[in-house]
Write a protein that holds these residues in place. Structure first.
Motif, PDB file in Angstrom:
ATOM      1  N   LEU A  17       5.028  -6.727   3.906  1.00 23.36           N
ATOM      2  CA  LEU A  17       6.215  -6.073   3.367  1.00 23.36           C
ATOM      3  C   LEU A  17       6.058  -5.889   1.865  1.00 23.36           C
ATOM      4  CD1 LEU A  17       9.192  -5.080   3.540  1.00 23.36           C
ATOM      5  CD2 LEU A  17       9.870  -7.471   3.196  1.00 23.36           C
ATOM      6  N   ILE A  18       6.358  -4.669   1.386  1.00 24.24           N
ATOM      7  CA  ILE A  18       6.357  -4.372  -0.046  1.00 24.24           C
ATOM      8  C   ILE A  18       7.791  -4.113  -0.477  1.00 24.24           C
ATOM      9  CG2 ILE A  18       5.466  -2.858  -1.857  1.00 24.24           C
ATOM     10  CD1 ILE A  18       3.309  -1.975   0.265  1.00 24.24           C
ATOM     11  N   LEU A  19       8.243  -4.806  -1.511  1.00 26.32           N
ATOM     12  CA  LEU A  19       9.584  -4.595  -2.061  1.00 26.32           C
ATOM     13  C   LEU A  19       9.457  -4.052  -3.483  1.00 26.32           C
ATOM     14  CD1 LEU A  19      11.384  -7.848  -0.844  1.00 26.32           C
ATOM     15  CD2 LEU A  19      11.782  -5.533  -0.005  1.00 26.32           C
ATOM     16  N   SER A  20       9.837  -2.791  -3.663  1.00 26.31           N
ATOM     17  CA  SER A  20       9.766  -2.182  -4.988  1.00 26.31           C
ATOM     18  C   SER A  20      10.604  -0.910  -5.014  1.00 26.31           C
ATOM     19  CB  SER A  20       8.315  -1.845  -5.363  1.00 26.31           C
ATOM     20  OG  SER A  20       8.265  -1.196  -6.622  1.00 26.31           O
ATOM     21  N   PHE A  21      11.232  -0.661  -6.161  1.00 28.67           N
ATOM     22  CA  PHE A  21      11.950   0.600  -6.360  1.00 28.67           C
ATOM     23  C   PHE A  21      11.007   1.679  -6.878  1.00 28.67           C
ATOM     24  CE2 PHE A  21      15.661  -1.936  -5.792  1.00 28.67           C
ATOM     25  CZ  PHE A  21      16.695  -1.057  -5.488  1.00 28.67           C
ATOM     26  N   ASP A  22       9.812   1.276  -7.251  1.00 31.97           N
ATOM     27  CA  ASP A  22       8.831   2.212  -7.800  1.00 31.97           C
ATOM     28  C   ASP A  22       7.972   2.762  -6.657  1.00 31.97           C
ATOM     29  OD1 ASP A  22       6.721   3.503  -9.062  1.00 31.97           O
ATOM     30  OD2 ASP A  22       6.704   2.110 -10.744  1.00 31.97           O
ATOM     31  N   LYS A  23       8.248   3.983  -6.240  1.00 35.71           N
ATOM     32  CA  LYS A  23       7.537   4.572  -5.105  1.00 35.71           C
ATOM     33  C   LYS A  23       6.043   4.702  -5.382  1.00 35.71           C
ATOM     34  CE  LYS A  23       8.041   8.141  -1.585  1.00 35.71           C
ATOM     35  NZ  LYS A  23       8.090   7.109  -0.539  1.00 35.71           N
ATOM     36  N   ALA A  24       5.695   4.949  -6.636  1.00 39.80           N
ATOM     37  CA  ALA A  24       4.277   5.075  -6.983  1.00 39.80           C
ATOM     38  C   ALA A  24       3.539   3.759  -6.736  1.00 39.80           C
ATOM     39  CB  ALA A  24       4.136   5.498  -8.440  1.00 39.80           C
ATOM     40  N   ILE A  25       4.211   2.637  -7.062  1.00 40.80           N
ATOM     41  CA  ILE A  25       3.615   1.324  -6.828  1.00 40.80           C
ATOM     42  C   ILE A  25       3.445   1.081  -5.338  1.00 40.80           C
ATOM     43  CG2 ILE A  25       4.044  -1.164  -6.972  1.00 40.80           C
ATOM     44  CD1 ILE A  25       3.151  -0.120  -9.609  1.00 40.80           C
ATOM     45  N   SER A  26       4.513   1.342  -4.572  1.00 37.97           N
ATOM     46  CA  SER A  26       4.457   1.137  -3.124  1.00 37.97           C
ATOM     47  C   SER A  26       3.363   1.985  -2.492  1.00 37.97           C
ATOM     48  CB  SER A  26       5.811   1.469  -2.490  1.00 37.97           C
ATOM     49  OG  SER A  26       6.814   0.606  -2.949  1.00 37.97           O
ATOM     50  N   ASN A  27       3.296   3.265  -2.897  1.00 37.26           N
ATOM     51  CA  ASN A  27       2.285   4.160  -2.328  1.00 37.26           C
ATOM     52  C   ASN A  27       0.872   3.699  -2.670  1.00 37.26           C
ATOM     53  OD1 ASN A  27       4.216   5.786  -1.179  1.00 37.26           O
ATOM     54  ND2 ASN A  27       4.204   7.305  -2.817  1.00 37.26           N
ATOM     55  N   ARG A  28       0.723   3.222  -3.882  1.00 39.17           N
ATOM     56  CA  ARG A  28      -0.600   2.767  -4.311  1.00 39.17           C
ATOM     57  C   ARG A  28      -1.069   1.571  -3.480  1.00 39.17           C
ATOM     58  NH1 ARG A  28      -1.867   1.212 -10.603  1.00 39.17           N
ATOM     59  NH2 ARG A  28      -4.107   0.782 -10.390  1.00 39.17           N
ATOM     60  N   ILE A  29      -0.161   0.648  -3.213  1.00 41.79           N
ATOM     61  CA  ILE A  29      -0.507  -0.521  -2.395  1.00 41.79           C
ATOM     62  C   ILE A  29      -0.771  -0.100  -0.955  1.00 41.79           C
ATOM     63  CG2 ILE A  29       0.302  -2.735  -1.511  1.00 41.79           C
ATOM     64  CD1 ILE A  29       1.987  -2.981  -4.081  1.00 41.79           C
ATOM     65  N   GLU A  30       0.108   0.762  -0.412  1.00 41.58           N
ATOM     66  CA  GLU A  30      -0.074   1.230   0.963  1.00 41.58           C
ATOM     67  C   GLU A  30      -1.403   1.948   1.131  1.00 41.58           C
ATOM     68  OE1 GLU A  30       3.533   2.535   3.368  1.00 41.58           O
ATOM     69  OE2 GLU A  30       4.206   2.935   1.314  1.00 41.58           O
ATOM     70  N   ASN A  31      -1.768   2.792   0.183  1.00 47.64           N
ATOM     71  CA  ASN A  31      -3.034   3.524   0.259  1.00 47.64           C
ATOM     72  C   ASN A  31      -4.227   2.575   0.202  1.00 47.64           C
ATOM     73  OD1 ASN A  31      -1.745   6.005   0.430  1.00 47.64           O
ATOM     74  ND2 ASN A  31      -1.789   6.354  -1.772  1.00 47.64           N
TER      75      ASN A  31
END
Length: 226
Positions: A17-31
């Motif tokens: 699970l990733i918790l962040s309001f920063d979509k760029a951060i979430s996308n970077r981790i998911e990628n």
């Protein structure tokens, strides 16, 4: 730095699970994780009733959440799910504020995110042995409990209970769950469970199993994997 696919096959079965309001951060981790795991979920708002036991690892971007909210959600007796904090500067965090949360790593966003899959692998990597204090250890594949080089003679019921607690090492197991999964729903009282737990303690040391009042039992957090 990259990981070979065969080195982290086990990540396919891990829920993150990733918790962040920063979509760029979430996308970077998911990628970064996409080649290794399909069970990655990203949320902005922490749900009121978050099922922590659903996840093997939780990544939290500290810039967007109140300390009080994090403590309320992740500091409890039931779960010890490993957590990674993401921050911009190390001086922005005081770990004493999160002493009851199972933080395993703190990563700087700019410096560490490109290698976050490596850090996740280290935290979640498949292990063969748990080392307890006082010279005790448990071999996960063989389900054998040792004191130094000698096997501790647990009965079938003792090893079944100990194995179940270790299998669920990140959370507290309530009495009914133990009855269902260790005693196979047969007649069993809380005193019977307590007796088996005490037998394991007598053959090792008292603190190896913690009793959470009115909730159940869990393996004490004083251990390491190797």
């Amino acid at each position: 730095m990259t990981m070979k696919m065969d080195a982290c096959e086990f990540l396919k079965e891990k829920s993150i699970l990733i918790l962040s309001f920063d979509k760029a951060i979430s996308n970077r981790i998911e990628n970064s994780l996409r080649p290794y795991s399909t069970k990655v979920e990203a949320l902005r708002i922490i749900p009121n009733y978050l099922n922590i036991s659903k996840y093997d690892l939780i990544i939290i971007d500290l810039e967007y959440y109140e300390k009080r909210e994090l403590i309320k959600t992740f500091s409890n007796d039931y779960y010890n799910t490993p957590i990674i904090f993401l921050i911009s500067k190390l001086e922005n965090i005081d770990l004493n504020n999160f002493s009851n949360i199972s933080v395993k790593n703190i990563l700087l966003k700019d410096d560490n995110l490109k290698n976050i899959s490596i850090y996740i692998q280290i935290i979640l990597q498949k292990k063969d042995k748990i080392i307890f204090k006082n010279g005790y250890s448990y071999l996960l594949k063989e389900n054998r409990f040792y004191f130094k080089n000698s096997e501790v003679p647990l009965t079938k019921l003792e090893i079944k209970l100990f194995k179940y607690l270790i299998k669920n090492i990140n959370r507290t197991i309530d009495y009914q769950e133990l009855v269902s999964n260790v005693w196979d729903d047969k007649n069993c009282t809380i005193y019977s469970i307590r007796n088996v737990v005490n037998k394991i303690r007598e053959k090792s040391y008292y603190e190896i199993i913690s009793n959470i009042s009115k909730k159940g039992y869990t393996i004490n957090n004083d251990y390491i994997y190797i």
